[in-house]
Design a protein around this motif. Structure first.
Motif, mmCIF file in Angstrom:
data_model
loop_
_atom_site.group_PDB
_atom_site.id
_atom_site.type_symbol
_atom_site.label_atom_id
_atom_site.label_comp_id
_atom_site.label_asym_id
_atom_site.label_seq_id
_atom_site.Cartn_x
_atom_site.Cartn_y
_atom_site.Cartn_z
ATOM 1 N N ARG A 106 0.832 -1.208 0.000
ATOM 2 C CA ARG A 106 0.000 0.000 0.000
ATOM 3 C C ARG A 106 0.867 1.259 0.000
ATOM 4 N NH1 ARG A 106 -4.328 0.931 -2.013
ATOM 5 N NH2 ARG A 106 -5.545 -0.603 -0.838
ATOM 6 N N SER A 107 2.018 1.208 0.641
ATOM 7 C CA SER A 107 2.921 2.359 0.641
ATOM 8 C C SER A 107 3.377 2.697 -0.771
ATOM 9 C CB SER A 107 4.137 2.084 1.532
ATOM 10 O OG SER A 107 3.758 1.961 2.885
ATOM 11 N N PHE A 108 3.712 1.664 -1.548
ATOM 12 C CA PHE A 108 4.139 1.914 -2.935
ATOM 13 C C PHE A 108 2.979 2.450 -3.773
ATOM 14 C CE2 PHE A 108 7.001 -1.805 -1.782
ATOM 15 C CZ PHE A 108 8.053 -0.991 -1.428
ATOM 16 N N GLU A 109 1.784 1.904 -3.564
ATOM 17 C CA GLU A 109 0.624 2.383 -4.316
ATOM 18 C C GLU A 109 0.350 3.857 -4.027
ATOM 19 O OE1 GLU A 109 -0.912 0.860 -6.638
ATOM 20 O OE2 GLU A 109 -0.179 -1.194 -6.382
ATOM 21 N N LEU A 110 0.393 4.222 -2.746
ATOM 22 C CA LEU A 110 0.108 5.602 -2.387
ATOM 23 C C LEU A 110 1.223 6.551 -2.803
ATOM 24 C CD1 LEU A 110 -1.536 5.190 1.132
ATOM 25 C CD2 LEU A 110 -2.649 5.686 -1.039
ATOM 26 N N ALA A 111 2.467 6.063 -2.755
ATOM 27 C CA ALA A 111 3.588 6.895 -3.223
ATOM 28 C C ALA A 111 3.437 7.200 -4.706
ATOM 29 C CB ALA A 111 4.910 6.179 -2.960
ATOM 30 N N ASP A 159 2.348 15.134 -3.088
ATOM 31 C CA ASP A 159 3.135 15.788 -2.045
ATOM 32 C C ASP A 159 4.507 15.116 -1.957
ATOM 33 O OD1 ASP A 159 4.298 16.746 0.244
ATOM 34 O OD2 ASP A 159 2.548 16.463 1.529
ATOM 35 N N PRO A 160 5.597 15.816 -2.343
ATOM 36 C CA PRO A 160 6.929 15.195 -2.332
ATOM 37 C C PRO A 160 7.351 14.703 -0.946
ATOM 38 C CG PRO A 160 6.968 17.248 -3.566
ATOM 39 C CD PRO A 160 5.642 17.185 -2.877
ATOM 40 N N ALA A 161 7.002 15.440 0.096
ATOM 41 C CA ALA A 161 7.393 15.031 1.448
ATOM 42 C C ALA A 161 6.675 13.756 1.858
ATOM 43 C CB ALA A 161 7.107 16.155 2.442
ATOM 44 N N GLU A 162 5.387 13.669 1.529
ATOM 45 C CA GLU A 162 4.628 12.467 1.865
ATOM 46 C C GLU A 162 5.100 11.278 1.030
ATOM 47 O OE1 GLU A 162 1.764 9.921 3.633
ATOM 48 O OE2 GLU A 162 2.875 11.715 4.231
ATOM 49 N N ARG A 163 5.440 11.536 -0.248
ATOM 50 C CA ARG A 163 5.956 10.455 -1.095
ATOM 51 C C ARG A 163 7.241 9.890 -0.502
ATOM 52 N NH1 ARG A 163 6.958 13.158 -5.396
ATOM 53 N NH2 ARG A 163 4.815 12.992 -6.195
ATOM 54 N N GLN A 164 8.123 10.766 -0.035
ATOM 55 C CA GLN A 164 9.365 10.283 0.548
ATOM 56 C C GLN A 164 9.110 9.539 1.853
ATOM 57 O OE1 GLN A 164 12.561 10.585 -1.031
ATOM 58 N NE2 GLN A 164 12.678 8.907 0.447
ATOM 59 N N ASP A 189 9.819 6.988 -8.989
ATOM 60 C CA ASP A 189 11.282 6.963 -8.889
ATOM 61 C C ASP A 189 11.681 6.112 -7.676
ATOM 62 O OD1 ASP A 189 13.966 7.335 -8.918
ATOM 63 O OD2 ASP A 189 13.917 9.517 -8.621
ATOM 64 N N ILE A 190 11.873 4.797 -7.929
ATOM 65 C CA ILE A 190 12.170 3.860 -6.849
ATOM 66 C C ILE A 190 13.559 4.103 -6.268
ATOM 67 C CG2 ILE A 190 12.533 1.397 -6.336
ATOM 68 C CD1 ILE A 190 9.642 2.189 -6.447
ATOM 69 N N THR A 191 14.411 4.828 -6.973
ATOM 70 C CA THR A 191 15.733 5.130 -6.410
ATOM 71 C C THR A 191 15.619 5.992 -5.154
ATOM 72 O OG1 THR A 191 16.030 7.113 -7.787
ATOM 73 C CG2 THR A 191 16.784 5.003 -8.701
ATOM 74 N N LYS A 192 14.445 6.601 -4.948
ATOM 75 C CA LYS A 192 14.224 7.409 -3.753
ATOM 76 C C LYS A 192 13.896 6.555 -2.524
ATOM 77 C CE LYS A 192 14.447 11.473 -5.865
ATOM 78 N NZ LYS A 192 15.504 12.468 -5.557
ATOM 79 N N MET A 193 13.697 5.266 -2.730
ATOM 80 C CA MET A 193 13.354 4.383 -1.614
ATOM 81 C C MET A 193 14.563 4.175 -0.723
ATOM 82 S SD MET A 193 11.970 0.455 -1.892
ATOM 83 C CE MET A 193 12.068 -0.681 -0.502
ATOM 84 N N ASN A 194 14.378 4.377 0.579
ATOM 85 C CA ASN A 194 15.446 4.199 1.559
ATOM 86 C C ASN A 194 15.092 3.104 2.548
ATOM 87 O OD1 ASN A 194 17.154 6.416 0.682
ATOM 88 N ND2 ASN A 194 15.587 7.784 1.514
#
Length: 437
Positions: A151-156, A161-166, A203-208
């Motif tokens: 669900r996190s990936f779906e909502l991202a 909202d860039p902050a919420e996406r991160q 942009d999955i490269t943003k995943m930490n």
């Protein structure tokens, strides 16, 4: 009251000694399998009706395996076992003076009581973390965590909202033991091989992936060799470490570390500790560090017919002054050994003290990467340790069907790098992120 269903455990009377087993994990299952059914009536009480292979929970959580492939119904597991009776019911207390087990339905007398209740997640008294974090102790929690991740990936992929996406793409794992290490590796490989194809517009490269622990190395229960190699493998996979750090608080959006650093995330996975899943009724002085104090025969101190085996038992020995590690091998061996001692008693023989045979420790850190500490001071890393890990886990899985399904899943993933079906099963878990209305 009219219409109220009357419940009863419906355990048949017997002239045999009745052995009541509380729990349905590794220790309990191995105990019952090893106990001669023609000599005892065995009653197993467990809230869940299945035996779960917990070392593979992280693969269910990361969509690597279906939940059914790591569980087997306890009734099916003991089908044909003489004078065995299973009841899916919660045990709410004990009366060792009267030899009674109190269940949510009614009381059950016993001649021998075996406590094999395992562990539960230890939040160290932090109610806020307990409310907002995700744990991984059974199949339902693994499914909850899988839902949360997907669900996190779906909502991202939806939010503007860039902050919420991160925040949705940051995942924090507290605890760098085997569970934390294996989860970190699995998530990192999803990021590399699965998510870019599933979410081409994200942009999955943003995943930490952050791995947090209060000590200075990963896999602290294992050797320095295993720790160093696991750290190196995770580093290659892009996992970020926060060692010598402790989680102080988590409100569902922000993880605050003890040194004041903050990590914005919608997902904190709590793998930082466990404690014994105790049943009320035994004196407090029979418990130490959340486990029942037992002698070398697994008798709870002060009782001749009450036993504790597996993770909930604390047996102090010269080699294990703080008790045996809370993992499956000691639990399995204690279960088998206690059954053998009860059989010795029926034959009029002297009981034998328990001696743990350490066959080694394994941890997987992703595809073709694992570490192993073996008896005699030998260590393995890389592909050979990975093959060893696969072989051992297939061997100990219960049921031919499960062995076949898991082997097929792993073979498929080996050649395709694709995990299992990535579906979201909606639940009432209030911690999970939800699609905006």
């Amino acid at each position: 009251m009219p219409g109220t269903t009357q419940l009863n455990l419906n355990i048949p009377d017997t002239t045999k000694p009745r052995v009541v087993v509380v729990g349905g994990g590794f220790a309990a299952v191995n105990f019952v399998k090893s106990l001669p059914g023609h000599q005892y009536q065995v009653v197993m009480l467990s809230k869940t009706n299945y035996f779960g292979f917990w070392p593979l929970l992280y693969q269910v959580a990361t969509a690597g395996l279906e939940s059914e492939s790591i569980g087997e119904p306890l009734r099916q597991l003991f089908d044909g076992h003489e004078d065995f009776h299973f009841r899916s019911v919660a045990v709410i207390g004990l009366d060792p003076d009267q030899n009674l087990v109190h269940t949510a339905i009614n009381d059950l007398p016993y001649d021998y009581l075996v406590l094999a209740t395992g562990t539960k997640t230890d939040y160290f008294g932090n109610a806020e973390i307990e409310k907002n974090a995700f744990s991984l102790k059974d199949i339902s929690e693994a499914v909850d965590l899988r839902n949360q991740l997907l669900r996190s990936f779906e909502l991202a992929n939806l939010t503007q909202d860039p902050a919420e996406r991160q925040r949705l793409l940051n995942f924090v794992i507290a605890g760098a033991g085997p569970t934390g290490v294996e989860l970190s590796g699995a998530l990192a490989q999803m990021r590399s091989h699965v998510l870019p194809a599933d979410y081409p517009d994200l942009d999955i490269t943003k995943m930490n992936i952050y791995l947090v622990d209060g000590v200075d190395r990963v896999l602290p229960p294992m050797s320095a060799y295993a720790s160093q190699h696991a750290h190196s493998y995770l580093q290659e996979l892009g996992v970020q470490f926060k060692l010598n750090q402790l989680v102080d608080s988590y409100d569902g959006q922000t993880v605050k570390l003890k040194d004041g650093e903050t990590l914005e995330t919608r997902t904190l996975i709590w793998a930082a500790g466990v404690t014994g899943n105790l049943v009320a009724g035994l004196p407090d002085d029979r418990v130490e560090h959340g486990r029942y104090l037992v002698n070398h025969y697994n008798m709870v101190q002060g009782y001749q017919n009450v036993f504790a085996i597996g993770d909930v038992a604390l047996m102090k020995t010269k080699d294990y002054p703080k008790g045996h590690p809370q993992v499956s091998p000691p639990a399995m061996q204690q279960g088998t050994h206690l059954a053998q001692n009860l059989a010795r008693e029926r034959r009029g023989e002297v009981w034998a003290p328990f001696a743990y045979l350490d066959k080694g420790t394994l941890a997987i850190v992703g595809r073709s990467r694992a570490v192993a500490d073996l008896p005699g001071g030998f260590h393995l890393g890389g592909l050979l340790a990975w093959i060893t890990w696969l072989t051992v886990h297939i061997y100990y899985l219960s049921g031919f069907r499960n062995k076949l399904v898991v082997t097929a899943n792993w073979a498929y993933r080996l050649f395709t790098r694709q995990p299992g079906t990535r579906i979201i099963l909606e639940t009432n878990n209030q911690r999970s992120v939800r699609r905006p209305a």
